[in-house]
Design a protein around this motif. Structure first.
Motif, mmCIF file in Angstrom:
data_model
loop_
_atom_site.group_PDB
_atom_site.id
_atom_site.type_symbol
_atom_site.label_atom_id
_atom_site.label_comp_id
_atom_site.label_asym_id
_atom_site.label_seq_id
_atom_site.Cartn_x
_atom_site.Cartn_y
_atom_site.Cartn_z
ATOM 1 N N TRP A 1 19.213 101.542 51.333
ATOM 2 C CA TRP A 1 19.226 100.079 51.031
ATOM 3 C C TRP A 1 20.109 99.370 51.940
ATOM 4 O O TRP A 1 19.601 98.031 52.193
ATOM 5 C CB TRP A 1 20.357 100.399 49.705
ATOM 6 C CG TRP A 1 20.710 99.052 49.131
ATOM 7 C CD1 TRP A 1 22.113 98.596 49.270
ATOM 8 C CD2 TRP A 1 19.953 98.370 48.307
ATOM 9 N NE1 TRP A 1 21.834 97.086 48.653
ATOM 10 C CE2 TRP A 1 20.893 97.122 47.874
ATOM 11 C CE3 TRP A 1 18.789 98.616 47.485
ATOM 12 C CZ2 TRP A 1 20.359 96.033 47.068
ATOM 13 C CZ3 TRP A 1 18.359 97.276 46.758
ATOM 14 C CH2 TRP A 1 19.157 95.995 46.380
ATOM 15 N N ASP B 1 13.929 110.307 55.117
ATOM 16 C CA ASP B 1 14.821 111.389 55.298
ATOM 17 C C ASP B 1 16.205 110.676 55.485
ATOM 18 O O ASP B 1 16.805 110.897 56.425
ATOM 19 C CB ASP B 1 14.460 112.013 56.611
ATOM 20 C CG ASP B 1 13.250 112.752 56.677
ATOM 21 O OD1 ASP B 1 13.062 113.499 55.544
ATOM 22 O OD2 ASP B 1 12.619 113.123 57.648
ATOM 23 N N THR B 2 16.702 109.910 54.501
ATOM 24 C CA THR B 2 17.869 109.390 54.350
ATOM 25 C C THR B 2 18.296 109.315 52.856
ATOM 26 O O THR B 2 17.655 109.404 52.070
ATOM 27 C CB THR B 2 17.935 107.992 55.045
ATOM 28 O OG1 THR B 2 19.388 107.680 55.412
ATOM 29 C CG2 THR B 2 17.158 107.125 54.382
ATOM 30 N N ASP B 3 19.563 108.912 52.762
ATOM 31 C CA ASP B 3 20.170 108.904 51.069
ATOM 32 C C ASP B 3 19.893 107.495 50.678
ATOM 33 O O ASP B 3 19.600 106.563 51.625
ATOM 34 C CB ASP B 3 21.547 109.233 51.329
ATOM 35 C CG ASP B 3 22.475 108.411 51.950
ATOM 36 O OD1 ASP B 3 22.445 107.119 51.614
ATOM 37 O OD2 ASP B 3 23.447 109.096 52.636
ATOM 38 N N ILE B 4 19.889 107.257 49.735
ATOM 39 C CA ILE B 4 19.757 105.770 49.040
ATOM 40 C C ILE B 4 20.501 104.918 49.353
ATOM 41 O O ILE B 4 20.237 103.744 49.596
ATOM 42 C CB ILE B 4 19.485 105.891 47.499
ATOM 43 C CG1 ILE B 4 18.990 104.697 46.890
ATOM 44 C CG2 ILE B 4 21.061 106.155 46.936
ATOM 45 C CD1 ILE B 4 18.820 104.861 45.425
ATOM 46 N N ASP B 5 21.743 105.120 49.831
ATOM 47 C CA ASP B 5 22.713 103.915 50.231
ATOM 48 C C ASP B 5 22.196 103.513 51.579
ATOM 49 O O ASP B 5 22.405 102.237 52.033
ATOM 50 C CB ASP B 5 24.077 104.446 50.105
ATOM 51 C CG ASP B 5 24.565 104.646 48.716
ATOM 52 O OD1 ASP B 5 24.364 103.719 47.864
ATOM 53 O OD2 ASP B 5 25.432 105.871 48.561
ATOM 54 N N ASP B 6 21.870 104.402 52.398
ATOM 55 C CA ASP B 6 21.475 104.217 53.931
ATOM 56 C C ASP B 6 20.233 103.392 53.662
ATOM 57 O O ASP B 6 20.052 102.339 54.539
ATOM 58 C CB ASP B 6 21.355 105.511 54.686
ATOM 59 C CG ASP B 6 21.020 104.874 56.048
ATOM 60 O OD1 ASP B 6 21.635 104.293 56.863
ATOM 61 O OD2 ASP B 6 20.149 105.508 56.813
ATOM 62 N N PRO C 1 16.322 108.104 44.582
ATOM 63 C CA PRO C 1 16.805 109.365 45.280
ATOM 64 C C PRO C 1 15.523 110.321 45.078
ATOM 65 O O PRO C 1 15.155 110.656 44.059
ATOM 66 C CB PRO C 1 17.886 109.809 44.621
ATOM 67 C CG PRO C 1 18.175 108.715 43.774
ATOM 68 C CD PRO C 1 17.221 107.622 43.525
ATOM 69 N N ASP D 1 17.690 114.924 48.837
ATOM 70 C CA ASP D 1 18.502 114.144 49.889
ATOM 71 C C ASP D 1 17.774 113.064 50.592
ATOM 72 O O ASP D 1 18.189 112.691 51.507
ATOM 73 C CB ASP D 1 19.141 115.365 50.869
ATOM 74 C CG ASP D 1 18.234 116.148 51.619
ATOM 75 O OD1 ASP D 1 17.249 115.882 51.267
ATOM 76 O OD2 ASP D 1 18.572 116.892 52.324
ATOM 77 N N ARG D 2 16.603 112.956 50.223
ATOM 78 C CA ARG D 2 15.760 111.786 50.962
ATOM 79 C C ARG D 2 15.637 110.827 49.759
ATOM 80 O O ARG D 2 16.223 110.849 48.673
ATOM 81 C CB ARG D 2 14.285 112.342 50.903
ATOM 82 C CG ARG D 2 14.437 113.770 51.887
ATOM 83 C CD ARG D 2 13.103 114.561 52.045
ATOM 84 N NE ARG D 2 12.407 113.639 52.885
ATOM 85 C CZ ARG D 2 10.950 113.615 53.024
ATOM 86 N NH1 ARG D 2 10.439 114.428 52.051
ATOM 87 N NH2 ARG D 2 10.281 113.190 54.027
ATOM 88 N N THR D 3 14.897 109.601 49.978
ATOM 89 C CA THR D 3 14.755 108.344 49.208
ATOM 90 C C THR D 3 13.356 108.012 49.223
ATOM 91 O O THR D 3 12.806 107.840 50.427
ATOM 92 C CB THR D 3 15.715 107.482 49.703
ATOM 93 O OG1 THR D 3 17.060 107.902 49.802
ATOM 94 C CG2 THR D 3 15.710 106.188 48.727
ATOM 95 N N ARG E 1 19.102 100.169 43.931
ATOM 96 C CA ARG E 1 17.872 100.351 43.453
ATOM 97 C C ARG E 1 16.842 99.594 43.688
ATOM 98 O O ARG E 1 15.604 99.731 43.694
ATOM 99 C CB ARG E 1 17.945 101.160 42.114
ATOM 100 C CG ARG E 1 19.056 102.218 41.980
ATOM 101 C CD ARG E 1 18.721 102.902 40.727
ATOM 102 N NE ARG E 1 19.716 103.871 40.636
ATOM 103 C CZ ARG E 1 19.484 105.325 41.033
ATOM 104 N NH1 ARG E 1 18.269 105.501 41.808
ATOM 105 N NH2 ARG E 1 20.538 106.162 40.983
#
Length: 172
Positions: free
Chosen positions: A39, A32-37, A108, A111-113, A86
Motif C-alpha cells: 500500500w 513478496d511483501t505484506d499489504i501495508d508495505d 493479502p 505473507d505476500r500481497t 485495500r
C-alpha cells in the motif's frame, strides 16, 4: 526463464472491451511483501516516484492530484476511493473526453500481497499500449520492492507492445 532483456516473459495483463465500446486493461501479480508495505509503495509519493510517477496533491477521497508518469503521460486526477490498505481509485482527466479510471486493489495472500490494477475507459485502439505500459510499470514495482532499480520503461514497453497487440485482435 527470462527474455533477452532479463525480464520475466510472463504476460500478467489482460484486455477487454467494455459494454460502452471502450476498453479496459487489467494487470495482476503477487508480491513478496505484506499489504501495508505494498500500500505504501502504491500511495506514498516518495515511493511512487521510484517506479511509476511523481504525484503532487492530496491523497484523500475528493483530493486533486497531478501525476507525471515514467511513461511520459502527465495530467490531472481526482482521488475517488482511498481505502487503506485495500483500494485506491483515481479518475484521470476528470470531466474530459479522455477520462479514464485507474483502480488498484490489494489482497493479502499469506505473507505476500496480490495487486490488481485496472484502467477503464480507454479508446479500444489504445488498450495494447496501455496493457504493455501497465505491465512494464508493475515490473518496475517488483524491482522497487526487491531493492533494485527499475528497468528502462520504454524499452520494456516496446518489447511487450506486440504481445498486447496480438491480444487486442480479439477485442474488435
Amino acid at each position: 526463464m527470462t527474455s533477452g532483456t532479463g525480464h520475466d516473459p510472463r504476460i500478467i495483463g489482460s484486455l477487454r472491451r467494455l459494454d460502452d465500446g471502450r476498453g479496459a486493461v487489467t494487470v495482476e501479480d503477487v508480491y513478496d511483501t505484506d499489504i501495508d508495505d505494498l500500500w505504501s509503495a502504491v500511495t506514498a509519493p516518495d515511493r511512487l516516484a521510484r517506479w511509476l510517477a511523481t504525484v503532487d496533491g492530496e491523497l484523500r477521497p475528493g483530493g486533486r492530484i497531478h501525476a507525471k508518469f515514467t511513461s511520459s503521460y502527465e495530467g490531472p486526477g481526482r482521488i475517488d476511493v482511498c481505502d487503506a490498505p485495500r483500494q485506491l481509485r483515481v479518475t484521470f482527466e476528470p470531466g474530459t473526453p479522455d477520462e479514464t479510471v485507474m483502480e488498484a486493489n490489494l489482497t493479502p495472500v499469506g505473507d505476500r500481497t496480490r495487486l490488481i490494477i485496472e484502467e477503464r475507459g480507454l479508446p479500444l485502439a489504445d488498450t495494447p499500449g496501455h496493457g504493455a505500459g501497465w505491465q512494464a510499470h508493475v515490473e518496475d514495482l517488483a524491482a522497487h520492492l526487491a531493492g533494485r532499480r527499475p528497468g528502462v520503461w520504454r524499452e520494456r514497453w516496446l518489447e511487450l507492445r506486440p504481445v498486447y497487440e496480438a491480444i487486442a485482435e480479439n477485442l474488435a
